[in-house]
Design a protein around this motif. Structure first.
Motif, PDB file in Angstrom:
ATOM      1  N   GLY A 186      -2.178  11.413  -4.572  1.00 22.10           N
ATOM      2  CA  GLY A 186      -1.959  10.149  -5.276  1.00 22.10           C
ATOM      3  C   GLY A 186      -0.581   9.997  -5.880  1.00 22.10           C
ATOM      4  N   ARG A 187       0.248  11.056  -5.769  1.00 23.73           N
ATOM      5  CA  ARG A 187       1.563  10.974  -6.430  1.00 23.73           C
ATOM      6  C   ARG A 187       2.612  10.222  -5.603  1.00 23.73           C
ATOM      7  NH1 ARG A 187       0.140  16.374  -8.146  1.00 23.73           N
ATOM      8  NH2 ARG A 187       1.274  17.144  -6.348  1.00 23.73           N
ATOM      9  N   GLY A 188       2.194   9.674  -4.477  1.00 23.87           N
ATOM     10  CA  GLY A 188       3.132   8.911  -3.654  1.00 23.87           C
ATOM     11  C   GLY A 188       3.380   7.506  -4.164  1.00 23.87           C
ATOM     12  N   TYR A 189       2.718   7.147  -5.268  1.00 29.76           N
ATOM     13  CA  TYR A 189       2.852   5.787  -5.812  1.00 29.76           C
ATOM     14  C   TYR A 189       4.087   5.659  -6.692  1.00 29.76           C
ATOM     15  CZ  TYR A 189       1.622   1.492  -8.292  1.00 29.76           C
ATOM     16  OH  TYR A 189       1.635   0.228  -8.829  1.00 29.76           O
ATOM     17  N   ARG A 190       5.000   4.751  -6.301  1.00 29.24           N
ATOM     18  CA  ARG A 190       6.192   4.475  -7.120  1.00 29.24           C
ATOM     19  C   ARG A 190       6.427   2.974  -7.160  1.00 29.24           C
ATOM     20  NH1 ARG A 190       7.932   8.030  -3.423  1.00 29.24           N
ATOM     21  NH2 ARG A 190       9.061   6.360  -2.376  1.00 29.24           N
ATOM     22  N   ALA A 191       6.155   2.365  -8.289  1.00 29.08           N
ATOM     23  CA  ALA A 191       6.262   0.902  -8.380  1.00 29.08           C
ATOM     24  C   ALA A 191       7.637   0.450  -8.846  1.00 29.08           C
ATOM     25  CB  ALA A 191       5.203   0.352  -9.325  1.00 29.08           C
ATOM     26  N   ALA A 202       2.189   1.961  -3.395  1.00 33.11           N
ATOM     27  CA  ALA A 202       1.022   2.035  -2.510  1.00 33.11           C
ATOM     28  C   ALA A 202       0.529   3.462  -2.401  1.00 33.11           C
ATOM     29  CB  ALA A 202       1.409   1.519  -1.128  1.00 33.11           C
ATOM     30  N   GLN A 203      -0.659   3.613  -1.833  1.00 32.87           N
ATOM     31  CA  GLN A 203      -1.181   4.938  -1.505  1.00 32.87           C
ATOM     32  C   GLN A 203      -1.226   5.042   0.014  1.00 32.87           C
ATOM     33  OE1 GLN A 203      -1.739   7.431  -3.461  1.00 32.87           O
ATOM     34  NE2 GLN A 203      -1.769   6.451  -5.479  1.00 32.87           N
ATOM     35  N   ASP A 204      -0.837   6.211   0.540  1.00 28.92           N
ATOM     36  CA  ASP A 204      -0.935   6.462   1.975  1.00 28.92           C
ATOM     37  C   ASP A 204      -2.155   7.329   2.226  1.00 28.92           C
ATOM     38  OD1 ASP A 204       1.334   5.015   2.613  1.00 28.92           O
ATOM     39  OD2 ASP A 204       2.665   6.747   2.381  1.00 28.92           O
ATOM     40  N   LEU A 205      -3.012   6.882   3.139  1.00 29.36           N
ATOM     41  CA  LEU A 205      -4.247   7.603   3.446  1.00 29.36           C
ATOM     42  C   LEU A 205      -4.146   8.140   4.869  1.00 29.36           C
ATOM     43  CD1 LEU A 205      -6.668   4.862   1.999  1.00 29.36           C
ATOM     44  CD2 LEU A 205      -5.449   6.668   0.762  1.00 29.36           C
ATOM     45  N   PHE A 206      -4.157   9.459   4.989  1.00 33.17           N
ATOM     46  CA  PHE A 206      -3.842  10.101   6.268  1.00 33.17           C
ATOM     47  C   PHE A 206      -5.084  10.470   7.080  1.00 33.17           C
ATOM     48  CE2 PHE A 206      -0.241  10.655   3.504  1.00 33.17           C
ATOM     49  CZ  PHE A 206       0.841  10.460   4.344  1.00 33.17           C
ATOM     50  N   ILE A 207      -4.925  10.458   8.410  1.00 35.91           N
ATOM     51  CA  ILE A 207      -5.985  10.959   9.289  1.00 35.91           C
ATOM     52  C   ILE A 207      -5.455  12.200  10.013  1.00 35.91           C
ATOM     53  CG2 ILE A 207      -6.969   8.638   9.576  1.00 35.91           C
ATOM     54  CD1 ILE A 207      -5.901   8.781  12.547  1.00 35.91           C
ATOM     55  N   ARG A 263       8.464  11.547  12.716  1.00 37.03           N
ATOM     56  CA  ARG A 263       8.378  12.260  11.442  1.00 37.03           C
ATOM     57  C   ARG A 263       7.268  11.718  10.537  1.00 37.03           C
ATOM     58  NH1 ARG A 263      10.910   8.468   8.061  1.00 37.03           N
ATOM     59  NH2 ARG A 263      12.689   7.437   9.042  1.00 37.03           N
ATOM     60  N   SER A 264       6.661  10.603  10.905  1.00 37.83           N
ATOM     61  CA  SER A 264       5.630  10.000  10.056  1.00 37.83           C
ATOM     62  C   SER A 264       4.236  10.361  10.552  1.00 37.83           C
ATOM     63  CB  SER A 264       5.814   8.474  10.067  1.00 37.83           C
ATOM     64  OG  SER A 264       4.754   7.857   9.369  1.00 37.83           O
ATOM     65  N   PRO A 265       3.447  11.098   9.736  1.00 38.02           N
ATOM     66  CA  PRO A 265       2.068  11.377  10.132  1.00 38.02           C
ATOM     67  C   PRO A 265       1.233  10.091  10.089  1.00 38.02           C
ATOM     68  CG  PRO A 265       2.786  12.760   8.276  1.00 38.02           C
ATOM     69  CD  PRO A 265       3.788  11.668   8.436  1.00 38.02           C
ATOM     70  N   THR A 266       0.250   9.993  10.961  1.00 33.74           N
ATOM     71  CA  THR A 266      -0.553   8.767  11.079  1.00 33.74           C
ATOM     72  C   THR A 266      -1.315   8.463   9.786  1.00 33.74           C
ATOM     73  OG1 THR A 266      -0.824   9.332  13.404  1.00 33.74           O
ATOM     74  CG2 THR A 266      -2.247   7.589  12.543  1.00 33.74           C
ATOM     75  N   PRO A 326     -11.838  11.050   0.270  1.00 32.21           N
ATOM     76  CA  PRO A 326     -10.615  10.718  -0.482  1.00 32.21           C
ATOM     77  C   PRO A 326      -9.758  11.946  -0.782  1.00 32.21           C
ATOM     78  CG  PRO A 326     -12.501   9.559  -1.405  1.00 32.21           C
ATOM     79  CD  PRO A 326     -13.045  10.452  -0.326  1.00 32.21           C
ATOM     80  N   ARG A 327     -10.384  13.027  -1.250  1.00 35.60           N
ATOM     81  CA  ARG A 327      -9.536  14.140  -1.724  1.00 35.60           C
ATOM     82  C   ARG A 327      -8.792  14.843  -0.591  1.00 35.60           C
ATOM     83  NH1 ARG A 327     -13.154  19.243  -2.709  1.00 35.60           N
ATOM     84  NH2 ARG A 327     -15.062  18.614  -1.636  1.00 35.60           N
ATOM     85  N   TYR A 328      -9.246  14.689   0.645  1.00 35.90           N
ATOM     86  CA  TYR A 328      -8.514  15.295   1.757  1.00 35.90           C
ATOM     87  C   TYR A 328      -7.543  14.337   2.425  1.00 35.90           C
ATOM     88  CZ  TYR A 328     -11.897  19.047   1.349  1.00 35.90           C
ATOM     89  OH  TYR A 328     -12.675  20.065   0.866  1.00 35.90           O
ATOM     90  N   SER A 329      -7.736  13.044   2.214  1.00 38.86           N
ATOM     91  CA  SER A 329      -6.890  12.111   2.965  1.00 38.86           C
ATOM     92  C   SER A 329      -5.868  11.334   2.130  1.00 38.86           C
ATOM     93  CB  SER A 329      -7.750  11.138   3.781  1.00 38.86           C
ATOM     94  OG  SER A 329      -8.744  10.545   2.976  1.00 38.86           O
ATOM     95  N   ILE A 330      -6.029  11.281   0.808  1.00 36.10           N
ATOM     96  CA  ILE A 330      -5.023  10.581  -0.009  1.00 36.10           C
ATOM     97  C   ILE A 330      -3.765  11.452  -0.075  1.00 36.10           C
ATOM     98  CG2 ILE A 330      -4.461   9.581  -2.267  1.00 36.10           C
ATOM     99  CD1 ILE A 330      -7.427   9.191  -2.783  1.00 36.10           C
ATOM    100  N   GLY A 331      -2.640  10.880   0.342  1.00 39.12           N
ATOM    101  CA  GLY A 331      -1.390  11.635   0.389  1.00 39.12           C
ATOM    102  C   GLY A 331      -0.915  12.103  -0.969  1.00 39.12           C
ATOM    103  N   SER A 332      -0.362  13.320  -1.034  1.00 40.71           N
ATOM    104  CA  SER A 332       0.228  13.909  -2.248  1.00 40.71           C
ATOM    105  C   SER A 332      -0.664  13.779  -3.472  1.00 40.71           C
ATOM    106  CB  SER A 332       1.578  13.274  -2.585  1.00 40.71           C
ATOM    107  OG  SER A 332       2.321  13.015  -1.444  1.00 40.71           O
TER     108      SER A 332
END
Ligand SMILES: [Zn+2]
Length: 261
Positions: free
Chosen positions: A109-114, A130-135, A227-230, A101-107
């Motif tokens: 966790g600060r990417g969440y804006r409801a 939402a949360q974006d989880l990167f590979i 421009r969007s990472p997977t 989690p700590r390496y793949s959760i984007g920003s």
């Protein structure tokens, strides 16, 4: 907007086939040892139609709201709280196989804006509930750079698959790409997994936390762009007593989730 009933007939057969093929897996989940009921599949179909209508902007926000409420109240009633008593409540498996989690959760966790989110009006932009989880996919081939393989998307919690898309193509304007919606009766909410390379479950199918449901991909109007990472886009919508969706941040659950290799 309305999908052919042929597709649903095919799906029902597919689901029945999966249940037969994996009897051993299903035996441990006592309440779920039978094929999905027609009623459950009907509510899944209702949900799929509403969501298709919303994403293709062929249904007004007002009628989308009413149809969504109807589908959700039906699902809640059909699936029932009873299916929650199989000991699966409170189990969270990190949705990316083998990733921390700590390496793949984007920003972090600060990417969440409801703020400003409206599921029923796709004209409303700017929110990201939402949360974006990167590979690791620098060359954007939908394979992990070190493993040379796709990364499995795992069910974050247990639930029933209610809708999905598998036919996304680069010319499609649909933003979620190949997505999956799963209803968790314990949390009484919906999880939305977007941008998958492929989907390996079908509506009406029960999945347990940690079960493979797809593979991380780049499908979706924006996710496909360079421009969007997977990443996997994971959203959770709690369902209010009236059957309406209310986004919630999954960051705490994700951070503490069990990692499966
Ligand atoms: Zn996202």
């Amino acid at each position: 907007m309305v999908r052919g009933s042929k597709m649903w007939e095919k799906l029902i057969k597919q689901v029945a086939g999966i249940v037969v093929l994996s009897t051993q897996v299903w035996q441990s989940a006592s309440a779920q040892s039978t094929a999905p009921s027609e009623k459950l599949l009907m509510h899944c179909q209702q949900f799929q139609q509403v969501y298709d209508g919303i994403s293709q902007q062929v249904i007004t926000p007002d009628s989308a709201t009413r149809a969504f409420q109807q589908a959700m109240l039906g699902l809640r009633e059909t699936v029932g709280k009873d299916s929650c008593q199989t000991g699966t409540a409170g189990t969270y498996v990190y949705p990316l196989r083998g990733q921390l989690p700590r390496y793949s959760i984007g920003s972090r966790g600060r990417g969440y804006r409801a703020t400003g989110f409206d599921l029923f009006d796709s004209d409303v932009r700017g929110s990201h509930p939402a949360q974006d989880l990167f590979i690791r996919d620098g060359d954007q081939d939908e394979l992990d750079d070190r493993l040379g393989q796709p990364i499995d998307v795992l069910a974050f919690t247990s639930g029933v698959v209610v809708a999905m898309e598998t036919g996304w193509g680069p010319n499609s304007k649909m933003r979620g790409g190949n997505y999956i919606w799963i209803y968790d009766p314990c949390l009484d909410g919906l999880f939305y997994y977007a941008h998958n390379k492929c989907v390996t479950v079908v509506p009406g199918q029960w999945v347990r936390a940690g079960e493979k449901i797809g593979e991380v991909g780049r499908t979706g109007y924006n996710a496909f762009k360079e421009r969007s990472p997977t990443h996997l886009h994971l959203m959770f919508l709690r369902i209010t007593p009236e059957g309406l969706p209310k986004p919630e941040n999954t960051y705490t659950w994700l951070s503490g989730a069990e990692v499966v290799h």
